[in-house]
Design an enzyme around this catalytic site. Structure first.
Site, PDB file in Angstrom:
ATOM      1  N   PHE A  14     -32.072  25.447 -20.650  1.00 15.54           N
ATOM      2  CA  PHE A  14     -32.019  25.905 -21.937  1.00 15.54           C
ATOM      3  C   PHE A  14     -30.466  25.441 -22.487  1.00 15.54           C
ATOM      4  CE2 PHE A  14     -34.345  29.269 -19.795  1.00 15.54           C
ATOM      5  CZ  PHE A  14     -35.486  29.652 -20.787  1.00 15.54           C
ATOM      6  N   LYS A  15     -30.689  24.237 -23.196  1.00 15.54           N
ATOM      7  CA  LYS A  15     -29.510  23.465 -23.608  1.00 15.54           C
ATOM      8  C   LYS A  15     -28.537  24.557 -24.478  1.00 15.54           C
ATOM      9  CE  LYS A  15     -31.647  19.121 -23.181  1.00 15.54           C
ATOM     10  NZ  LYS A  15     -32.124  18.131 -24.004  1.00 15.54           N
ATOM     11  N   PHE A  16     -29.147  25.105 -25.463  1.00 16.67           N
ATOM     12  CA  PHE A  16     -28.452  26.133 -26.557  1.00 16.67           C
ATOM     13  C   PHE A  16     -27.720  27.397 -25.679  1.00 16.67           C
ATOM     14  CE2 PHE A  16     -28.296  30.020 -28.936  1.00 16.67           C
ATOM     15  CZ  PHE A  16     -27.170  29.737 -29.646  1.00 16.67           C
TER      16      PHE A  16
ATOM     17  N   ILE B 198     -38.217  31.101 -39.540  1.00 11.76           N
ATOM     18  CA  ILE B 198     -37.857  29.742 -39.902  1.00 11.76           C
ATOM     19  C   ILE B 198     -39.073  29.327 -40.521  1.00 11.76           C
ATOM     20  CG2 ILE B 198     -37.432  27.342 -39.574  1.00 11.76           C
ATOM     21  CD1 ILE B 198     -35.608  28.633 -37.223  1.00 11.76           C
TER      22      ILE B 198
ATOM     23  N   THR C 268     -32.753  26.992 -35.575  1.00 10.05           N
ATOM     24  CA  THR C 268     -32.729  28.337 -34.700  1.00 10.05           C
ATOM     25  C   THR C 268     -31.323  28.368 -34.170  1.00 10.05           C
ATOM     26  OG1 THR C 268     -35.041  28.621 -34.099  1.00 10.05           O
ATOM     27  CG2 THR C 268     -33.607  29.730 -32.719  1.00 10.05           C
TER      28      THR C 268
ATOM     29  N   ILE D  41     -37.042  48.097 -33.591  1.00  9.29           N
ATOM     30  CA  ILE D  41     -38.073  47.920 -34.468  1.00  9.29           C
ATOM     31  C   ILE D  41     -38.449  46.341 -34.666  1.00  9.29           C
ATOM     32  CG2 ILE D  41     -37.571  50.236 -35.757  1.00  9.29           C
ATOM     33  CD1 ILE D  41     -36.117  48.450 -37.861  1.00  9.29           C
TER      34      ILE D  41
END
Length: 466
Positions: free
Chosen positions: A51-53, A187, A197, A466
């Site tokens: 998970f680089k981000f 997107i 993202t 929601i």
């Protein structure tokens, strides 16, 4: 951006007529609210290092043990927050979307309708109405700058969107007065290789920080570092024949059309004495009832009276839809409000079917009852569960009356204790709950270690997204 589900290969025709590959699977896909693009959901399981981000963000690692509950990054110095937006590719520009403007709201509506969620076979797609988006994006205290868009410079076309709205939550005994709920990351399909993202998430985070908001709640249908809770979707057919005719609800083995129709039959009238639509005058009583009920949970949404009015009445003086329906039970003698429940509408368009154009889906929202036990005795718990069954069954009856085809719910609140008795079937979809920049022990989400619905204890989640 919503994502496809990680599919559970276990199916039980005893609990539901929804078959694998049928309406249950599709509705699960349409039920998710996430911060991950669709193609990421189909990828194999990742380790934290993949998970680089998210490795760059203040979120817990998968194997972190919570030794101290609270913010991961304690820095709350607004002066250190960048004043300029993050840099985009040269052909794009940031935009703050004014959802009070009909034209700009229409742009968001079009983007979400065409790109937000579509099942893998391109047969179902969310069918938003403008009033739903206004309801979702404009609660009390909403911040215009938290409605973040990306436009193509040359054409001004809106091609990406993310939103946040303010709320207050309680995590066990700690109140986060200023928090954000992040939603509707979308997107354009043709731009999902542009790595928008992370930029959208970082930009809405920056804008939240400028308002002195340092925590946020969000959900994903796939595993990210690192969820505070995991819940499961459940579905209850209201119009089995229509679902069957569309082709998503085949006969369980050995059944007949008559049996399936009878299985999901509901009486024409509600069963709870004193039940009536919620009115403006009920707001203080509902807020009090809901606040008391929320004390039961480890993570809870804390509602002000203004928020109760918005989320459960919206613009109505007497609840009447078409976005949210809310009902109260009034004691005829004391005039006290003893119970409350609500559900909202989010239909889906059926693509390419000559007979049916849509599936009308209702979603169980918040409810509360003064029968909520203050002790742990089995008698008190049983009485409370029976009361929940009664009022939520009335919600089903009303949803059927209003021509909904299916009723969806998640195993939060006390839903896991009684929905099976109301002929809800376990869905294949799961929903992970996250708190940005906050570490705390895991909270039960109404399912057990095998991810089956846990009927033995209530969930710890007093939060419905929601």
């Amino acid at each position: 951006m919503d994502n496809e589900n990680n599919k559970n290969t276990k199916n039980s025709q005893q609990d539901s007529s929804f078959s694998e590959g049928g309406i249950r699977e599709l509705l699960d896909r349409l039920a998710l609210r996430s911060l991950i693009e669709k193609e990421e959901a189909a990828a194999p399981p990742k380790t934290y290092e993949d998970f680089k981000f998210w490795k760059t963000q203040p979120v817990p690692k998968f194997d972190d043990e919570c030794t101290q509950e609270g913010p991961i990054d304690p820095n709350t110095d607004i002066n250190q927050v960048p004043r300029e937006p993050y840099r985009l590719l040269k052909e794009f520009e940031w935009a703050t979307i004014d959802v009070t403007n009909d034209n700009e709201l229409s742009e968001v509506h079009e983007l979400l309708t065409e790109n937000y969620v579509e099942d893998a076979t391109a047969m179902l797609r969310f069918a938003y109405i403008s009033e739903f988006l206004r309801w979702a994006l404009m609660p009390p205290g909403y911040v215009k700058e938290w409605h973040v868009g990306v436009r193509v410079k040359s054409s001004r076309k809106l091609v990406a969107f993310i939103s946040a709205v303010p709320l207050s939550i309680r995590v066990r005994d700690k109140i986060i007065k200023k928090c954000a709920e992040v939603n509707f990351l979308c997107i354009h399909k043709k731009l999902r290789s542009k790595r928008l993202t992370p930029l959208l998430i970082k930009e809405v985070t920056r804008r939240c920080h400028l308002e002195n908001v340092w925590q946020a709640v969000y959900t994903a249908g796939v595993l990210l570092p690192s969820p505070v809770s995991l819940s499961r979707y459940m579905h209850r057919s209201l119009n089995w024949k229509k679902l069957y005719d569309i082709g998503f609800a085949p006969f369980p083995l050995g059944s007949t059309e008559k049996k399936e129709t009878a299985k999901y039959h509901l009486p024409p009238n509600t069963q709870t004495p004193g039940l009536r639509p919620m009115e403006l005058k009920d707001v203080p009583a509902v807020q009090s009832l809901l606040s008391q009920y929320m004390e039961r949970f480890e993570l809870a949404h804390l509602f002000s009276e203004e928020e109760v009015r918005h989320w459960f009445l919206y613009t109505d003086k007497v609840s009447s839809g078409p976005v949210v329906w809310s009902y109260v039970v009034e004691n005829p003698e004391s005039k006290k409000i003893t119970d409350f429940f609500s559900f909202y509408s989010l239909p889906s368009t059926v693509i390419g079917n000559p007979k049916y154009k849509d599936i009308q889906a209702a979603y169980l929202y918040y409810y509360a009852s003064d029968s909520c036990p203050k002790d742990l005795s089995s008698e008190s718990q049983l009485a409370f569960v029976e009361r929940c069954k009664l009022i939520v069954n009335d919600a089903l009856i009303l949803a059927k009356k209003f021509h909904f085809d299916v009723f969806n719910a998640v195993t939060v609140l006390d839903n896991n204790l009684f929905l099976k008795d109301l002929k809800f079937g376990e869905g294949d979809g799961f929903l992970n709950y996250y708190i940005y920049n906050y570490n705390c022990p895991k909270i039960p989400g109404g399912i057990d270690a095998s991810k089956s619905v846990d009927y033995s204890r209530p969930s710890g989640m007093g939060f419905v997204m929601i």
